[in-house]
Design a protein around this motif. Sequence first.
Motif, PDB file in Angstrom:
ATOM      1  N   GLY A   8      22.950  13.360   4.103  1.00  0.00           N
ATOM      2  CA  GLY A   8      23.141  12.361   5.152  1.00  0.00           C
ATOM      3  C   GLY A   8      23.186  12.895   6.577  1.00  0.00           C
ATOM      4  N   SER A   9      22.853  14.158   6.769  1.00  0.00           N
ATOM      5  CA  SER A   9      22.826  14.644   8.150  1.00  0.00           C
ATOM      6  C   SER A   9      21.788  15.746   8.313  1.00  0.00           C
ATOM      7  N   GLY A  10      21.361  15.958   9.544  1.00  0.00           N
ATOM      8  CA  GLY A  10      20.405  17.034   9.829  1.00  0.00           C
ATOM      9  C   GLY A  10      19.178  16.558  10.580  1.00  0.00           C
ATOM     10  N   LYS A  11      18.302  17.519  10.876  1.00  0.00           N
ATOM     11  CA  LYS A  11      17.095  17.201  11.645  1.00  0.00           C
ATOM     12  C   LYS A  11      15.880  17.129  10.725  1.00  0.00           C
ATOM     13  N   ILE A  12      15.028  16.149  10.982  1.00  0.00           N
ATOM     14  CA  ILE A  12      13.818  15.950  10.187  1.00  0.00           C
ATOM     15  C   ILE A  12      12.602  15.989  11.105  1.00  0.00           C
ATOM     16  N   ALA A  13      11.525  16.589  10.609  1.00  0.00           N
ATOM     17  CA  ALA A  13      10.253  16.508  11.318  1.00  0.00           C
ATOM     18  C   ALA A  13       9.236  15.838  10.399  1.00  0.00           C
ATOM     19  N   ILE A  14       8.269  15.161  10.997  1.00  0.00           N
ATOM     20  CA  ILE A  14       7.240  14.469  10.209  1.00  0.00           C
ATOM     21  C   ILE A  14       5.893  15.156  10.445  1.00  0.00           C
TER      22      ILE A  14
ATOM     23  N   SER B 140      22.912   7.480  10.473  1.00  0.00           N
ATOM     24  CA  SER B 140      23.217   7.904  11.839  1.00  0.00           C
ATOM     25  C   SER B 140      23.222   9.425  11.975  1.00  0.00           C
ATOM     26  N   GLY B 141      23.464  10.143  10.879  1.00  0.00           N
ATOM     27  CA  GLY B 141      23.536  11.601  10.955  1.00  0.00           C
ATOM     28  C   GLY B 141      22.183  12.278  11.009  1.00  0.00           C
ATOM     29  N   ILE B 142      21.149  11.537  10.662  1.00  0.00           N
ATOM     30  CA  ILE B 142      19.834  12.156  10.583  1.00  0.00           C
ATOM     31  C   ILE B 142      19.006  11.805  11.805  1.00  0.00           C
ATOM     32  N   GLU B 143      18.345  12.827  12.326  1.00  0.00           N
ATOM     33  CA  GLU B 143      17.556  12.620  13.537  1.00  0.00           C
ATOM     34  C   GLU B 143      16.125  13.104  13.293  1.00  0.00           C
ATOM     35  N   ILE B 144      15.147  12.277  13.658  1.00  0.00           N
ATOM     36  CA  ILE B 144      13.753  12.714  13.569  1.00  0.00           C
ATOM     37  C   ILE B 144      13.410  13.391  14.888  1.00  0.00           C
ATOM     38  N   VAL B 145      13.191  14.722  14.838  1.00  0.00           N
ATOM     39  CA  VAL B 145      13.056  15.466  16.074  1.00  0.00           C
ATOM     40  C   VAL B 145      11.610  15.613  16.523  1.00  0.00           C
TER      41      VAL B 145
END
Lengths: 336, 347
Positions: free
Chosen positions: B179-185, B210-215
């Motif tokens: 439920g948390s961390g940075k993601i790239a696509i 809310s904890g996950i961010e697409i960077v």
Amino acid sequence: MKRMNQTTMRRLISIGMLLILVVLFTILAGAGKGKFFNFDNLIEVVRDASIPAIIGVGVTFIIITAGIDLSTGSMMALVGMTMANIYAYTLLPFSVMMLAGILVGLLCGLCNGIIVAKFNVPEFIGTLATMSIFRALTYIIAIRDANGVIKSQPMNHSQYTWLGTGIGKFYYVIIAMIIIVAAGQITLKYTRFGTNLYSVGASKKAATLSGIDVAKTRLIAYVITGFTVAIGAIFTTARLQSATTAIGMDFEFNPIAAAVVGGVALSGGSGDVIGTLIGALFMATLENGVRKLSINTAYQYVIKGAIIIAVVIFDATYKARMDRKAREEGAKEGLE
Amino acid sequence: MKKRVIALMLTAVMALSLAACGGGATTTREDTAASSGTAAGGSSNKVKVDPYAGDEVKIAYIAHDIGTPNNQGWKEGIERECASWSNIKVDSYGAEESAETQVQIMTDCINQGYNAIILQCSDGTALAPSVKQAEEAGIPVITVNLDCSSDTIHSALVMAVDYDAGRMAADKMAEQMGGSGKIAIIQGVPGLERTDNLEKGFRDTIANYSGIEIVDAQSASFQKDTAMTVMNSFLQSYPDLKGVFAINDAMAEGAALAAQSANKKGQIVIWGADGEKDALAMIESGDMAGTIYTNSWDEGSTAAKIALLMIGSEYDYTCLTATPKVIMEPIVVTKENVGTIAEEDRW
């Protein structure tokens, strides 16, 4: 003592290769209904050959000066995307849109010309660099949706897409090709600029000594290529009824291959536009015919590659033989 | 068994969309056969032949890039479906990833009078005129996964779930990441409906965490080698990257290889979509975290079934108010359940 000169012989060889290919496909794919040799299909072959032939006119000019242009594919994409922007964001008439496309083509050609002719950057490196620059610019000006994802822009207004059609089966692109090839051939054979192109290609030093502005001649050849690319881009987008960032990907070798097969020597100084047209027809026939035979399409690349190597070897050995002969004759005359 | 279910589903879809034909659609088979196969919907270009009764039929399959596992899977599915009938011939064409070439091949196939075309569009907008032209010439066009622009009505679209597949991948990924961390696509070729929808579904669902961010999001054009480069740059820019979602498996495999050579095997949750053989093996070995599996063989054979159905039917696109969609069932695959996908279903 009348001997066939190299130009005539080379022309006969390329026409012969084209005819052999046509006959071969007619026999191989013609069983039954005649999949290859019918009017509908042959006109399609000419249509497919049109874009490489149109752009090939400019590329031929460049190769005659012993240059090369690797950026034509990317240039097509940039011209297409410029027009797509005007299409999407303005209400300007289509004629203005096309003029803007042609202007961008001319500018791209001018850039190539300045880099290559004025700054003396080797053609291969210079146009390789602009190839990636033009492609990158296409991505930069590409139309994006709300999420910033690139989308292909439809350009399907009937006032534009008519260019992709024709009078019945006589597509406008074929008519444009005939006009541009004719204009190119006349320029090459009957104008001072055309003669200058050959002189520059044969020997830059000799051309300079005889008062030809070598840099200007080469620059104009690149600008003309920019123009032909723009025309090619207009017809391509009109047929696709859209502009994408992928237009012209890996396209740059098609006009070069057409020119080489048609007898335009990469060493410069020989060949003409009609030869390039025959080369383009040859390539289109090959692609079309291989599809009819239901064999792996990868083979067409093997055949294409092999034929290009064969004609280049022929050109080189023939040239060497003729040079030797000329030297020997010259020596003989000297003795007498 | 599974195939039969799909066929049933399919018939239902077709029936629903053909209902738009109204009264004309109720004509009996004998009647239409007598009127030499002209469509009840009004178009007269389509010539009805019956592939199941021994009429000579040829189908063209035109791929964006015939070399990829997905395309090979569809091709094999189409060929298997038609293999039992000697009167049905399938020709496959590759468009070398170029819309211009694909348009040329489409024109060629229309001229050659194929009875149906199965098409994976290189570019939806660019192929739309060709699809329309084929349908007008009486040749049913069935698109596979990559559709042409949605306002061009054609015989059918067979597709793997896209938007919902993105959602499924997002939920499972979020779970695996705690439920948390940075993601790239890693994106495919932009502008294709399927890939855009996958990404949209993924983004919409990740927004709930809310904890996950697409960077970051970068395109690797569906290519494994390009994806390696993209992944390397991600690893440079975001040392604390925890997840990567690639729009197809080939790119996920590339990303996994890049992570492996950066000694980050297993530390980054890498997801793909498609479910090709190599990706399943990488999930087993722990290089990849998961994928959305679709059976490409079934998908190809479904497309072939619809093609044959349309060839043998008196209806054509004029009967349709929208392109019928046949949606293939997706399976969320992670290390826990990858073993349940049998060897014979791995394409």
